[in-house]
Design a protein around this motif. Structure first.
Motif, PDB file in Angstrom:
ATOM      1  N   SER A 175      -3.808   4.439   2.747  1.00  0.00           N
ATOM      2  CA  SER A 175      -3.064   5.109   1.681  1.00  0.00           C
ATOM      3  C   SER A 175      -3.921   6.085   0.882  1.00  0.00           C
ATOM      4  O   SER A 175      -3.438   6.674  -0.084  1.00  0.00           O
ATOM      5  CB  SER A 175      -2.436   4.069   0.748  1.00  0.00           C
ATOM      6  OG  SER A 175      -3.430   3.254   0.175  1.00  0.00           O
ATOM      7  N   ASP A 176      -5.175   6.240   1.271  1.00  0.00           N
ATOM      8  CA  ASP A 176      -6.102   7.158   0.593  1.00  0.00           C
ATOM      9  C   ASP A 176      -6.199   6.855  -0.901  1.00  0.00           C
ATOM     10  O   ASP A 176      -6.087   7.748  -1.740  1.00  0.00           O
ATOM     11  CB  ASP A 176      -5.689   8.612   0.838  1.00  0.00           C
ATOM     12  CG  ASP A 176      -6.806   9.597   0.517  1.00  0.00           C
ATOM     13  OD1 ASP A 176      -7.985   9.223   0.646  1.00  0.00           O
ATOM     14  OD2 ASP A 176      -6.495  10.734   0.111  1.00  0.00           O
ATOM     15  N   ARG A 177      -6.384   5.569  -1.208  1.00  0.00           N
ATOM     16  CA  ARG A 177      -6.496   5.109  -2.590  1.00  0.00           C
ATOM     17  C   ARG A 177      -7.688   4.166  -2.695  1.00  0.00           C
ATOM     18  O   ARG A 177      -8.224   3.714  -1.691  1.00  0.00           O
ATOM     19  CB  ARG A 177      -5.205   4.392  -2.996  1.00  0.00           C
ATOM     20  CG  ARG A 177      -4.001   5.324  -2.926  1.00  0.00           C
ATOM     21  CD  ARG A 177      -2.700   4.620  -3.212  1.00  0.00           C
ATOM     22  NE  ARG A 177      -2.700   4.155  -4.585  1.00  0.00           N
ATOM     23  CZ  ARG A 177      -2.067   3.046  -4.960  1.00  0.00           C
ATOM     24  NH1 ARG A 177      -1.401   2.311  -4.102  1.00  0.00           N
ATOM     25  NH2 ARG A 177      -2.096   2.659  -6.223  1.00  0.00           N
ATOM     26  N   THR A 178      -8.084   3.838  -3.915  1.00  0.00           N
ATOM     27  CA  THR A 178      -9.200   2.916  -4.105  1.00  0.00           C
ATOM     28  C   THR A 178      -8.731   1.474  -3.899  1.00  0.00           C
ATOM     29  O   THR A 178      -7.531   1.169  -4.025  1.00  0.00           O
ATOM     30  CB  THR A 178      -9.806   3.028  -5.514  1.00  0.00           C
ATOM     31  OG1 THR A 178      -8.857   2.527  -6.472  1.00  0.00           O
ATOM     32  CG2 THR A 178     -10.196   4.472  -5.832  1.00  0.00           C
ATOM     33  N   TRP A 224       5.662   1.456  -2.258  1.00  0.00           N
ATOM     34  CA  TRP A 224       6.452   1.611  -1.030  1.00  0.00           C
ATOM     35  C   TRP A 224       5.561   2.044   0.129  1.00  0.00           C
ATOM     36  O   TRP A 224       5.767   1.632   1.265  1.00  0.00           O
ATOM     37  CB  TRP A 224       7.583   2.621  -1.217  1.00  0.00           C
ATOM     38  CG  TRP A 224       8.806   2.005  -1.813  1.00  0.00           C
ATOM     39  CD1 TRP A 224       9.373   2.303  -3.003  1.00  0.00           C
ATOM     40  CD2 TRP A 224       9.616   0.976  -1.247  1.00  0.00           C
ATOM     41  NE1 TRP A 224      10.470   1.503  -3.216  1.00  0.00           N
ATOM     42  CE2 TRP A 224      10.649   0.687  -2.157  1.00  0.00           C
ATOM     43  CE3 TRP A 224       9.554   0.250  -0.052  1.00  0.00           C
ATOM     44  CZ2 TRP A 224      11.615  -0.286  -1.912  1.00  0.00           C
ATOM     45  CZ3 TRP A 224      10.524  -0.720   0.188  1.00  0.00           C
ATOM     46  CH2 TRP A 224      11.534  -0.971  -0.726  1.00  0.00           C
ATOM     47  N   THR A 225       4.583   2.872  -0.160  1.00  0.00           N
ATOM     48  CA  THR A 225       3.647   3.290   0.887  1.00  0.00           C
ATOM     49  C   THR A 225       2.925   2.073   1.446  1.00  0.00           C
ATOM     50  O   THR A 225       2.785   1.931   2.669  1.00  0.00           O
ATOM     51  CB  THR A 225       2.634   4.317   0.337  1.00  0.00           C
ATOM     52  OG1 THR A 225       3.357   5.481  -0.070  1.00  0.00           O
ATOM     53  CG2 THR A 225       1.600   4.699   1.375  1.00  0.00           C
ATOM     54  N   VAL A 271      -5.140  -0.370  -5.031  1.00  0.00           N
ATOM     55  CA  VAL A 271      -4.335  -1.121  -4.067  1.00  0.00           C
ATOM     56  C   VAL A 271      -4.207  -2.579  -4.504  1.00  0.00           C
ATOM     57  O   VAL A 271      -3.128  -3.165  -4.414  1.00  0.00           O
ATOM     58  CB  VAL A 271      -4.935  -1.003  -2.650  1.00  0.00           C
ATOM     59  CG1 VAL A 271      -4.253  -1.952  -1.682  1.00  0.00           C
ATOM     60  CG2 VAL A 271      -4.828   0.437  -2.159  1.00  0.00           C
ATOM     61  N   GLU A 272      -5.286  -3.153  -5.000  1.00  0.00           N
ATOM     62  CA  GLU A 272      -5.256  -4.543  -5.471  1.00  0.00           C
ATOM     63  C   GLU A 272      -4.215  -4.728  -6.568  1.00  0.00           C
ATOM     64  O   GLU A 272      -3.438  -5.690  -6.548  1.00  0.00           O
ATOM     65  CB  GLU A 272      -6.630  -4.954  -5.984  1.00  0.00           C
ATOM     66  CG  GLU A 272      -6.663  -6.284  -6.716  1.00  0.00           C
ATOM     67  CD  GLU A 272      -6.286  -7.476  -5.859  1.00  0.00           C
ATOM     68  OE1 GLU A 272      -5.684  -8.423  -6.404  1.00  0.00           O
ATOM     69  OE2 GLU A 272      -6.569  -7.468  -4.653  1.00  0.00           O
TER      70      GLU A 272
END
Length: 114
Positions: free
Chosen positions: A69-72, A48-49, A76-77
């Protein structure tokens, strides 16, 4: 403005929408899940982000979404792949990712448990 409605519907309701579409009745954009549990399994808080960042933003790259989103990028992929499979996100030629709708509406009703 194109709004997609995400909801929960059984086979009978889905069949009725399909038959109405074949009769030429506009149905609007919708994505249906057979249960609330499956909806929330696919549309996790992290996904959702990503959708929130994409709606109305135009195409973004994986690296953009990872930073927002401060993720790798790998995390995200994986989430983008699930959102593409669900029909909520599109991959564009050249590597862009977008939500092809101006707005997302979630609609379902919980009733008494059986």
């Amino acid at each position: 403005m194109t709004t997609v409605t995400i909801g929960v519907s059984g086979i009978a309701e889905t069949r009725a929408r399909l038959e109405a579409a074949f009769r030429g009745e506009p149905q609007g954009a919708s994505i249906s899940f057979p249960s609330v549990e499956l909806l929330w399994t696919i549309l996790t808080p992290q996904r959702w982000t990503l959708v929130r960042h994409l709606v109305g933003a135009g195409p973004l790259r994986l690296s953009d979404l990872a930073g927002l989103s401060d993720r790798t990028i790998d995390e995200v992929e994986a989430d983008v792949a699930a959102l593409v499979k669900a029909g909520l996100v599109d991959r564009l030629p050249g590597g862009g990712i977008c939500v092809p709708f101006d707005a997302v509406h979630v609609d379902f009703t919980l009733g008494r448990a059986a």
